[in-house]
Design a protein around this motif. Structure first.
Motif, short mmCIF file in Angstrom:
data_model
loop_
_atom_site.label_atom_id
_atom_site.label_comp_id
_atom_site.label_asym_id
_atom_site.label_seq_id
_atom_site.Cartn_x
_atom_site.Cartn_y
_atom_site.Cartn_z
N GLU A 6 0.58 -1.08 -0.43
CA GLU A 6 0.05 -0.27 0.65
C GLU A 6 0.42 1.62 0.36
OE1 GLU A 6 -2.19 -3.26 3.03
OE2 GLU A 6 -0.50 -2.70 2.88
N GLY A 8 0.35 5.94 -0.17
CA GLY A 8 -0.65 7.24 -0.12
C GLY A 8 -1.63 7.71 0.49
N ARG A 19 -5.30 9.37 -1.82
CA ARG A 19 -6.09 8.35 -2.52
C ARG A 19 -4.82 7.29 -2.64
NH1 ARG A 19 -5.67 7.78 -9.34
NH2 ARG A 19 -3.18 7.10 -8.94
N SER A 21 -2.90 3.04 -2.88
CA SER A 21 -2.68 2.36 -3.91
C SER A 21 -2.34 1.19 -3.42
CB SER A 21 -1.19 3.30 -5.13
OG SER A 21 -1.93 4.39 -5.85
N CYS A 22 -2.86 0.06 -3.91
CA CYS A 22 -2.19 -0.88 -3.75
C CYS A 22 -2.07 -1.53 -5.18
CB CYS A 22 -3.21 -1.76 -3.06
SG CYS A 22 -2.93 -4.02 -2.55
N ALA A 23 -0.69 -1.77 -4.85
CA ALA A 23 0.10 -2.32 -5.72
C ALA A 23 0.16 -4.55 -5.90
CB ALA A 23 1.52 -1.90 -6.24
N ARG A 72 -9.84 -0.20 -9.48
CA ARG A 72 -8.44 -1.21 -10.14
C ARG A 72 -8.34 -1.16 -11.70
NH1 ARG A 72 -10.06 -7.54 -8.65
NH2 ARG A 72 -8.10 -8.12 -9.02
N ILE A 78 -3.08 -2.68 -10.23
CA ILE A 78 -2.93 -1.77 -8.79
C ILE A 78 -4.32 -1.50 -8.76
CG2 ILE A 78 -2.40 0.32 -8.08
CD1 ILE A 78 0.18 0.61 -10.86
N TYR A 80 -6.57 0.63 -5.91
CA TYR A 80 -6.94 2.28 -5.22
C TYR A 80 -8.13 2.59 -5.25
CZ TYR A 80 -4.20 3.03 -9.38
OH TYR A 80 -3.64 3.23 -10.38
N GLN A 82 -9.76 5.99 -3.56
CA GLN A 82 -9.99 7.47 -3.85
C GLN A 82 -10.78 7.58 -2.60
OE1 GLN A 82 -8.65 9.96 -5.74
NE2 GLN A 82 -9.50 11.34 -4.26
N CYS A 96 -4.63 -3.55 2.89
CA CYS A 96 -5.44 -3.89 1.22
C CYS A 96 -4.91 -4.79 1.61
CB CYS A 96 -4.77 -3.61 0.13
SG CYS A 96 -3.58 -3.69 -0.68
#
Length: 122
Positions: A6, A8, A19, A21-23, A72, A78, A80, A82, A96
């Motif tokens: 994760e 952001g 926002r 993010s989860c990569a 996604r 990734i 997201y 928001q 995540c």
């Protein structure tokens, strides 16, 4: 095996936006349900939002409905979150997770990230 990272998180004033993010790593990212959870100090981890493999189906906790949007990008692997109109009660570590079905239960999610801190000041 799926690894999640994760990013952001940060400090924001009430009413502001972030926002997350989860990569993800792993070849089968697009097959999984993805979810966001959060955990505030002294509280249990709670469901925030989830999205199915295609991104067509989403589900939100009542506390964030209308303010948060999950999405996604399977090509980029990734997911997201928001977050708009943030409130002090949104302060928590956000995680995540990867699961098989859209559910609010933490037990149904197999892989988890390490979390990112979100702090909303009043």
């Amino acid at each position: 095996q799926v690894q999640l990272v994760e990013s952001g998180g940060g400090l924001v004033q009430a009413g502001g936006s972030l926002r997350l993010s989860c990569a993800a790593s792993g070849r089968t990212f697009s097959r999984y349900v993805m979810g966001w959870f959060r955990q505030a100090p002294g509280k249990e981890r709670e469901f925030v939002a989830a999205i199915n493999w295609s991104g067509v189906s989403t589900y939100y906790a009542d506390s964030v409905k209308g303010r948060f949007t999950i999405s996604r990008d399977n090509a980029k692997k990734i997911m997201y979150l928001q977050m708009n109109s943030l409130k002090p009660e949104d302060t928590a570590v956000y995680f995540c997770a990867v699961g098989g079905v859209i559910t609010t239960s933490t037990a149904e999610y197999r892989y988890w990230g390490q979390g990112t801190q979100v702090t909303v000041s009043s």
